[in-house]
Design a protein around this motif. Structure first.
Motif, PDB file in Angstrom:
ATOM      1  N   MET A  55       0.961  -1.090   0.036  1.00 36.24           N
ATOM      2  CA  MET A  55       0.082  -0.115  -0.107  1.00 36.24           C
ATOM      3  C   MET A  55       0.976   1.154  -0.082  1.00 36.24           C
ATOM      4  SD  MET A  55      -3.232   0.831   0.189  1.00 36.24           S
ATOM      5  CE  MET A  55      -4.446   2.021   0.561  1.00 36.24           C
ATOM      6  N   SER A  56       0.598   2.126  -1.102  1.00 40.01           N
ATOM      7  CA  SER A  56       1.603   3.308  -0.910  1.00 40.01           C
ATOM      8  C   SER A  56       0.963   4.349  -0.133  1.00 40.01           C
ATOM      9  CB  SER A  56       1.499   3.772  -2.361  1.00 40.01           C
ATOM     10  OG  SER A  56       2.032   3.217  -3.346  1.00 40.01           O
ATOM     11  N   ASP A  57       1.823   5.065   0.413  1.00 43.54           N
ATOM     12  CA  ASP A  57       1.352   6.321   1.288  1.00 43.54           C
ATOM     13  C   ASP A  57       0.937   7.377   0.328  1.00 43.54           C
ATOM     14  OD1 ASP A  57       1.124   7.960   3.316  1.00 43.54           O
ATOM     15  OD2 ASP A  57       3.264   8.127   3.958  1.00 43.54           O
ATOM     16  N   TRP A  58      -0.274   7.463   0.076  1.00 46.10           N
ATOM     17  CA  TRP A  58      -0.414   8.561  -0.977  1.00 46.10           C
ATOM     18  C   TRP A  58      -0.353   9.732  -0.160  1.00 46.10           C
ATOM     19  CZ3 TRP A  58       0.071   7.424  -5.448  1.00 46.10           C
ATOM     20  CH2 TRP A  58       0.180   5.966  -5.891  1.00 46.10           C
ATOM     21  N   SER A  59      -0.851  10.047   1.036  1.00 41.07           N
ATOM     22  CA  SER A  59      -0.678  11.376   1.625  1.00 41.07           C
ATOM     23  C   SER A  59       0.650  12.114   1.663  1.00 41.07           C
ATOM     24  CB  SER A  59      -1.113  11.532   3.204  1.00 41.07           C
ATOM     25  OG  SER A  59      -0.250  10.649   3.733  1.00 41.07           O
ATOM     26  N   GLN A  60       1.524  11.299   1.680  1.00 37.86           N
ATOM     27  CA  GLN A  60       3.085  11.494   1.480  1.00 37.86           C
ATOM     28  C   GLN A  60       3.350  12.079  -0.019  1.00 37.86           C
ATOM     29  OE1 GLN A  60       5.773  11.433   3.719  1.00 37.86           O
ATOM     30  NE2 GLN A  60       7.347  11.937   2.063  1.00 37.86           N
ATOM     31  N   ARG A  61       2.741  11.272  -0.915  1.00 34.34           N
ATOM     32  CA  ARG A  61       2.860  11.382  -2.253  1.00 34.34           C
ATOM     33  C   ARG A  61       2.161  12.792  -2.811  1.00 34.34           C
ATOM     34  NH1 ARG A  61       3.367   6.167  -6.098  1.00 34.34           N
ATOM     35  NH2 ARG A  61       5.261   5.200  -5.245  1.00 34.34           N
ATOM     36  N   GLN A  62       1.057  12.912  -2.295  1.00 32.68           N
ATOM     37  CA  GLN A  62       0.310  14.205  -2.575  1.00 32.68           C
ATOM     38  C   GLN A  62       1.077  15.320  -1.925  1.00 32.68           C
ATOM     39  OE1 GLN A  62      -3.373  12.742  -0.944  1.00 32.68           O
ATOM     40  NE2 GLN A  62      -4.388  13.490  -2.724  1.00 32.68           N
ATOM     41  N   ALA A  63       1.753  15.442  -1.006  1.00 32.12           N
ATOM     42  CA  ALA A  63       2.403  16.418  -0.049  1.00 32.12           C
ATOM     43  C   ALA A  63       3.367  16.744  -1.099  1.00 32.12           C
ATOM     44  CB  ALA A  63       2.708  16.090   1.190  1.00 32.12           C
ATOM     45  N   THR A  64       4.311  15.970  -1.817  1.00 35.49           N
ATOM     46  CA  THR A  64       5.590  16.003  -2.362  1.00 35.49           C
ATOM     47  C   THR A  64       5.299  16.140  -3.850  1.00 35.49           C
ATOM     48  OG1 THR A  64       6.088  13.700  -2.380  1.00 35.49           O
ATOM     49  CG2 THR A  64       6.895  15.060  -0.478  1.00 35.49           C
ATOM     50  N   ALA A  65       4.060  15.954  -4.302  1.00 37.24           N
ATOM     51  CA  ALA A  65       3.723  15.868  -5.948  1.00 37.24           C
ATOM     52  C   ALA A  65       3.915  17.307  -6.548  1.00 37.24           C
ATOM     53  CB  ALA A  65       2.413  15.284  -6.215  1.00 37.24           C
ATOM     54  N   LEU A  66       4.671  17.224  -7.599  1.00 34.07           N
ATOM     55  CA  LEU A  66       4.969  18.590  -8.780  1.00 34.07           C
ATOM     56  C   LEU A  66       3.470  18.945  -9.212  1.00 34.07           C
ATOM     57  CD1 LEU A  66       8.243  17.854 -10.446  1.00 34.07           C
ATOM     58  CD2 LEU A  66       7.884  19.325  -8.285  1.00 34.07           C
ATOM     59  N   VAL A  67       2.544  18.017  -9.565  1.00 41.37           N
ATOM     60  CA  VAL A  67       1.214  18.076  -9.921  1.00 41.37           C
ATOM     61  C   VAL A  67       0.470  17.746  -9.087  1.00 41.37           C
ATOM     62  CG1 VAL A  67      -0.291  17.739 -11.820  1.00 41.37           C
ATOM     63  CG2 VAL A  67       2.225  18.000 -12.291  1.00 41.37           C
ATOM     64  N   PRO A  68      -0.512  18.418  -8.250  1.00 43.55           N
ATOM     65  CA  PRO A  68      -1.348  18.043  -7.238  1.00 43.55           C
ATOM     66  C   PRO A  68      -2.454  16.965  -7.881  1.00 43.55           C
ATOM     67  CG  PRO A  68      -1.332  20.420  -7.502  1.00 43.55           C
ATOM     68  CD  PRO A  68      -0.395  20.068  -8.830  1.00 43.55           C
ATOM     69  N   PHE A  69      -2.770  16.137  -7.244  1.00 46.65           N
ATOM     70  CA  PHE A  69      -3.925  15.043  -7.613  1.00 46.65           C
ATOM     71  C   PHE A  69      -4.773  14.686  -6.364  1.00 46.65           C
ATOM     72  CE2 PHE A  69      -0.148  12.631  -6.143  1.00 46.65           C
ATOM     73  CZ  PHE A  69      -1.010  11.583  -5.251  1.00 46.65           C
ATOM     74  N   GLN A  70      -5.989  14.094  -6.703  1.00 47.25           N
ATOM     75  CA  GLN A  70      -6.909  13.952  -5.833  1.00 47.25           C
ATOM     76  C   GLN A  70      -6.879  12.298  -5.834  1.00 47.25           C
ATOM     77  OE1 GLN A  70      -8.331  15.977  -3.725  1.00 47.25           O
ATOM     78  NE2 GLN A  70      -6.972  17.635  -4.884  1.00 47.25           N
ATOM     79  N   LEU A  71      -7.699  11.870  -4.615  1.00 46.05           N
ATOM     80  CA  LEU A  71      -7.769  10.157  -4.388  1.00 46.05           C
ATOM     81  C   LEU A  71      -9.349  10.001  -4.723  1.00 46.05           C
ATOM     82  CD1 LEU A  71      -5.606   9.483  -1.511  1.00 46.05           C
ATOM     83  CD2 LEU A  71      -5.018   9.281  -3.655  1.00 46.05           C
ATOM     84  N   ASP A  72      -9.598   8.911  -5.415  1.00 48.43           N
ATOM     85  CA  ASP A  72     -10.798   8.507  -5.605  1.00 48.43           C
ATOM     86  C   ASP A  72     -11.745   7.812  -4.307  1.00 48.43           C
ATOM     87  OD1 ASP A  72     -10.201   5.786  -5.412  1.00 48.43           O
ATOM     88  OD2 ASP A  72     -10.676   5.367  -7.661  1.00 48.43           O
ATOM     89  N   ALA A  73     -12.846   7.524  -4.228  1.00 51.91           N
ATOM     90  CA  ALA A  73     -13.498   6.884  -3.190  1.00 51.91           C
ATOM     91  C   ALA A  73     -12.741   5.619  -2.584  1.00 51.91           C
ATOM     92  CB  ALA A  73     -14.847   6.435  -3.289  1.00 51.91           C
ATOM     93  N   ARG A  74     -12.016   4.757  -3.291  1.00 54.53           N
ATOM     94  CA  ARG A  74     -11.236   3.764  -2.966  1.00 54.53           C
ATOM     95  C   ARG A  74      -9.922   4.110  -2.523  1.00 54.53           C
ATOM     96  NH1 ARG A  74     -11.516   0.573  -8.452  1.00 54.53           N
ATOM     97  NH2 ARG A  74     -11.192   2.674  -9.394  1.00 54.53           N
TER      98      ARG A  74
END
Length: 52
Positions: free
Chosen positions: A1-20
């Protein structure tokens, strides 16, 4: 399982997560079926032609 909150914080292009909890492409669907979530390796060839 990826730590998406960490990736979102450091992403050059912001992205959202779906319901899953999976990342959504920031510009909508690409039309490509890559078969997995996350980074996908890609290569673009460069051809240089010249004389001399």
């Amino acid at each position: 399982m990826s730590d998406w909150s960490q990736r979102q914080a450091t992403a050059l292009v912001p992205f959202q997560l779906d319901a899953r909890g999976w990342p959504l492409h920031p510009h909508g669907r690409t039309g490509r079926n890559l078969g997995k979530w996350g980074g996908n390796a890609a290569a673009d060839p460069i051809v240089v032609a010249g004389s001399g």
